[in-house]
Write an enzyme that holds these catalytic residues in place. Structure first.
Site, PDB file in Angstrom:
ATOM      1  N   VAL A  35       0.825  -1.206   0.000  1.00 40.69           N
ATOM      2  CA  VAL A  35       0.000   0.000   0.000  1.00 40.69           C
ATOM      3  C   VAL A  35       0.864   1.263   0.000  1.00 40.69           C
ATOM      4  CG1 VAL A  35      -1.820   1.274   1.209  1.00 40.69           C
ATOM      5  CG2 VAL A  35      -1.938  -1.212   1.032  1.00 40.69           C
ATOM      6  N   GLY A  38       1.899   1.604  -3.577  1.00 42.96           N
ATOM      7  CA  GLY A  38       0.764   2.034  -4.400  1.00 42.96           C
ATOM      8  C   GLY A  38       0.375   3.470  -4.152  1.00 42.96           C
ATOM      9  N   GLU A  39       0.321   3.874  -2.886  1.00 43.84           N
ATOM     10  CA  GLU A  39      -0.068   5.248  -2.577  1.00 43.84           C
ATOM     11  C   GLU A  39       0.989   6.242  -3.042  1.00 43.84           C
ATOM     12  OE1 GLU A  39      -1.965   8.027   0.919  1.00 43.84           O
ATOM     13  OE2 GLU A  39      -1.640   5.900   1.309  1.00 43.84           O
ATOM     14  N   THR A  40       2.238   5.866  -2.968  1.00 44.90           N
ATOM     15  CA  THR A  40       3.308   6.734  -3.462  1.00 44.90           C
ATOM     16  C   THR A  40       3.120   6.989  -4.955  1.00 44.90           C
ATOM     17  OG1 THR A  40       4.840   5.951  -1.766  1.00 44.90           O
ATOM     18  CG2 THR A  40       5.809   6.960  -3.727  1.00 44.90           C
TER      19      THR A  40
END
Length: 124
Positions: A35, A38-40
Site C-alpha cells: 500500500v 501504491g499510494e506513493t
C-alpha cells in the site's frame, strides 16, 4: 522502503521495491508495504496531472492482495482510470519478478488549489 522509480508520466508511473527489508514476520512482503508503494505512485501521478498551483490529496485507497512475494523485487505500474479537473483515480498493479500479480489497488485523489502555506514560492 527502497522504492526506485523507473518511469514517471501522467499516463504511466512505474517503480519497484525490494521484498527484503519490507517483510512481515512470516517472510511475505508486508501488505502495508504494498500500500505504501501504491499510494506513493498514485499520489505522485495525480499531482503530476494536477499541474502547477494545484495539489492532489488522497481520499481513498483499497488493496486486494492475491499472491505473496517472498524474495527479489516487486514492480508497481500505476495507470489512470479517470483524470478530471477535481478528481483523479488510478489503478496500481504490483507484480513479482515472475510477472505474477500480487496486489491490485485503486486510489482516488481530490485535486484542489494549492494552499498558500504549502506553496514553495511563498516560503521565506
Amino acid at each position: 522502503m527502497g522504492i526506485e522509480f523507473l518511469e514517471y508520466t501522467v499516463e504511466r508511473t512505474v517503480a519497484r521495491m525490494p521484498v527484503r527489508g519490507n517483510r512481515q514476520t512470516v517472510g511475505f512482503l508486508h501488505g502495508g508495504a504494498y500500500v505504501v508503494l501504491g499510494e506513493t505512485l498514485g499520489s505522485l501521478a495525480a499531482n503530476l496531472h494536477a499541474g502547477p498551483g494545484r495539489l492532489a490529496v488522497g481520499v481513498d485507497i483499497n488493496a486486494t492482495h492475491t499472491r505473496s512475494a517472498t524474495a527479489g523485487f516487486v514492480t508497481a505500474v500505476c495507470t489512470p482510470v479517470h483524470l478530471g479537473r477535481s478528481l483523479a483515480v488510478h489503478e496500481i498493479v504490483v507484480t513479482d519478478e515472475g510477472g505474477h500479480r500480487c496486489c491490485t489497488m485503486r486510489m482516488s485523489n481530490l485535486i484542489k488549489a494549492m494552499p498558500d502555506h504549502a506553496r514553495t514560492d511563498a516560503l521565506p
